[in-house]
Structure formats: structure tokens, C-alpha cells
Motif scaffolding. Structure first.
Motif, PDB file in Angstrom:
ATOM      1  N   MET A   1     -29.512  -1.655 -10.089  1.00 31.75           N
ATOM      2  CA  MET A   1     -30.312  -1.069  -9.463  1.00 31.75           C
ATOM      3  C   MET A   1     -30.230  -1.172  -8.114  1.00 31.75           C
ATOM      4  O   MET A   1     -30.259  -2.275  -7.465  1.00 31.75           O
ATOM      5  N   ASP A   2     -30.103   0.029  -7.229  1.00 29.79           N
ATOM      6  CA  ASP A   2     -29.892  -0.213  -5.694  1.00 29.79           C
ATOM      7  C   ASP A   2     -31.305   0.010  -4.874  1.00 29.79           C
ATOM      8  O   ASP A   2     -32.185   0.133  -5.453  1.00 29.79           O
ATOM      9  N   THR A   3     -31.063   0.073  -3.550  1.00 29.20           N
ATOM     10  CA  THR A   3     -32.243   0.047  -2.735  1.00 29.20           C
ATOM     11  C   THR A   3     -32.992   1.197  -3.117  1.00 29.20           C
ATOM     12  O   THR A   3     -34.333   1.117  -2.979  1.00 29.20           O
ATOM     13  N   THR A   4     -32.416   2.545  -3.371  1.00 26.52           N
ATOM     14  CA  THR A   4     -32.975   3.523  -3.659  1.00 26.52           C
ATOM     15  C   THR A   4     -34.116   3.566  -4.774  1.00 26.52           C
ATOM     16  O   THR A   4     -35.188   4.061  -4.606  1.00 26.52           O
ATOM     17  N   HIS A   5     -33.764   3.272  -5.953  1.00 23.84           N
ATOM     18  CA  HIS A   5     -34.221   2.802  -7.075  1.00 23.84           C
ATOM     19  C   HIS A   5     -35.539   1.792  -6.762  1.00 23.84           C
ATOM     20  O   HIS A   5     -36.523   2.062  -7.573  1.00 23.84           O
ATOM     21  N   THR A   6     -35.066   0.913  -6.241  1.00 25.70           N
ATOM     22  CA  THR A   6     -36.354  -0.107  -5.674  1.00 25.70           C
ATOM     23  C   THR A   6     -37.438   0.597  -5.196  1.00 25.70           C
ATOM     24  O   THR A   6     -38.524   0.337  -5.315  1.00 25.70           O
ATOM     25  N   GLU A   7     -36.992   1.230  -4.095  1.00 26.31           N
ATOM     26  CA  GLU A   7     -38.207   2.010  -3.173  1.00 26.31           C
ATOM     27  C   GLU A   7     -38.850   2.930  -3.945  1.00 26.31           C
ATOM     28  O   GLU A   7     -39.922   3.055  -3.797  1.00 26.31           O
ATOM     29  N   ALA A   8     -38.244   3.602  -4.960  1.00 25.47           N
ATOM     30  CA  ALA A   8     -38.817   4.713  -5.556  1.00 25.47           C
ATOM     31  C   ALA A   8     -39.730   3.834  -6.679  1.00 25.47           C
ATOM     32  O   ALA A   8     -41.027   4.322  -6.875  1.00 25.47           O
ATOM     33  N   LEU A   9     -39.326   2.901  -7.090  1.00 23.89           N
ATOM     34  CA  LEU A   9     -40.305   2.019  -8.148  1.00 23.89           C
ATOM     35  C   LEU A   9     -41.375   1.342  -7.400  1.00 23.89           C
ATOM     36  O   LEU A   9     -42.507   1.280  -7.835  1.00 23.89           O
ATOM     37  N   THR A  10     -41.012   0.784  -6.370  1.00 25.63           N
ATOM     38  CA  THR A  10     -42.186   0.417  -5.467  1.00 25.63           C
ATOM     39  C   THR A  10     -43.233   1.515  -5.083  1.00 25.63           C
ATOM     40  O   THR A  10     -44.540   1.400  -5.118  1.00 25.63           O
ATOM     41  N   GLY A  11     -42.878   2.623  -4.820  1.00 27.72           N
ATOM     42  CA  GLY A  11     -43.516   3.910  -4.161  1.00 27.72           C
ATOM     43  C   GLY A  11     -44.445   4.328  -5.473  1.00 27.72           C
ATOM     44  O   GLY A  11     -45.580   4.512  -5.402  1.00 27.72           O
ATOM     45  N   THR A  12     -43.702   4.413  -6.634  1.00 32.30           N
ATOM     46  CA  THR A  12     -44.703   4.888  -7.711  1.00 32.30           C
ATOM     47  C   THR A  12     -45.461   3.731  -8.399  1.00 32.30           C
ATOM     48  O   THR A  12     -46.557   4.400  -8.495  1.00 32.30           O
ATOM     49  N   LEU A  13     -45.250   2.535  -8.289  1.00 32.22           N
ATOM     50  CA  LEU A  13     -46.176   1.595  -8.671  1.00 32.22           C
ATOM     51  C   LEU A  13     -47.244   1.390  -7.573  1.00 32.22           C
ATOM     52  O   LEU A  13     -48.489   1.414  -8.033  1.00 32.22           O
TER      53      LEU A  13
END
Length: 86
Positions: free
Chosen positions: A1-13
Motif C-alpha cells: 500500500m502506497d501513500t495514495t492508497h493510505t490517504e484514500a483509506l483515511t479519507g473514506t474512513l
């Protein structure tokens, strides 16, 4: 998981958490209203059952007016007397 996926997951949550915080009071209110409606419906059914059983009991024996009824009838039959004098 790279930074983009982590930010997307954080935003979704974050969005889902805010959605839950906004919907939760409404959901609690709906559940509470349904519980109150159910209690009122049950109380109404119990009142109807009690009235039906009273109707059956009262038809088998003569009734007498209560003290309150007797007192009210006596008060209605008297003339109104005013104590006010001009």
C-alpha cells in the motif's frame, strides 16, 4: 500500500465516521419513537380489554351513581346566586 492508497483509506474512513455521527442521533430517535408507539398501542389495547370486561360486568348488575355524580347533580339543580353587589 502506497501513500495514495493510505490517504484514500483515511479519507473514506473519515467520511464514513462523520456520516455515522450525523445519522446516529436520528436512528436513536426513530428507535425511541417506535418503542413509545408500541407502548401506547399496548396500553390502548389493555384499556379496550378492560372496558369490554367492565361492560360485561356492569350489564349483569344495576349501577348506582357515584358520590361525585350525586354532588354534581345537586349543584346543577341549585340556582346561581351572586354575592357581588354594585
Amino acid at each position: 500500500m502506497d501513500t495514495t492508497h493510505t490517504e484514500a483509506l483515511t479519507g473514506t474512513l473519515t467520511v464514513l465516521g462523520m456520516f455515522v455521527l450525523l445519522v446516529l442521533p436520528s436512528a436513536i430517535g426513530i428507535v425511541r419513537e417506535r418503542r413509545i408507539d408500541r407502548q401506547l398501542r399496548e396500553a390502548g389495547q389493555e384499556n379496550r380489554r378492560a372496558e369490554q370486561s367492565e361492560d360485561q360486568k356492569s350489564s349483569s348488575k344495576p349501577t348506582e351513581p357515584s358520590t361525585a355524580t350525586w354532588y354534581a347533580e345537586g349543584r346543577r339543580s341549585k340556582k346561581l346566586v351572586s354575592s357581588w353587589t354594585p
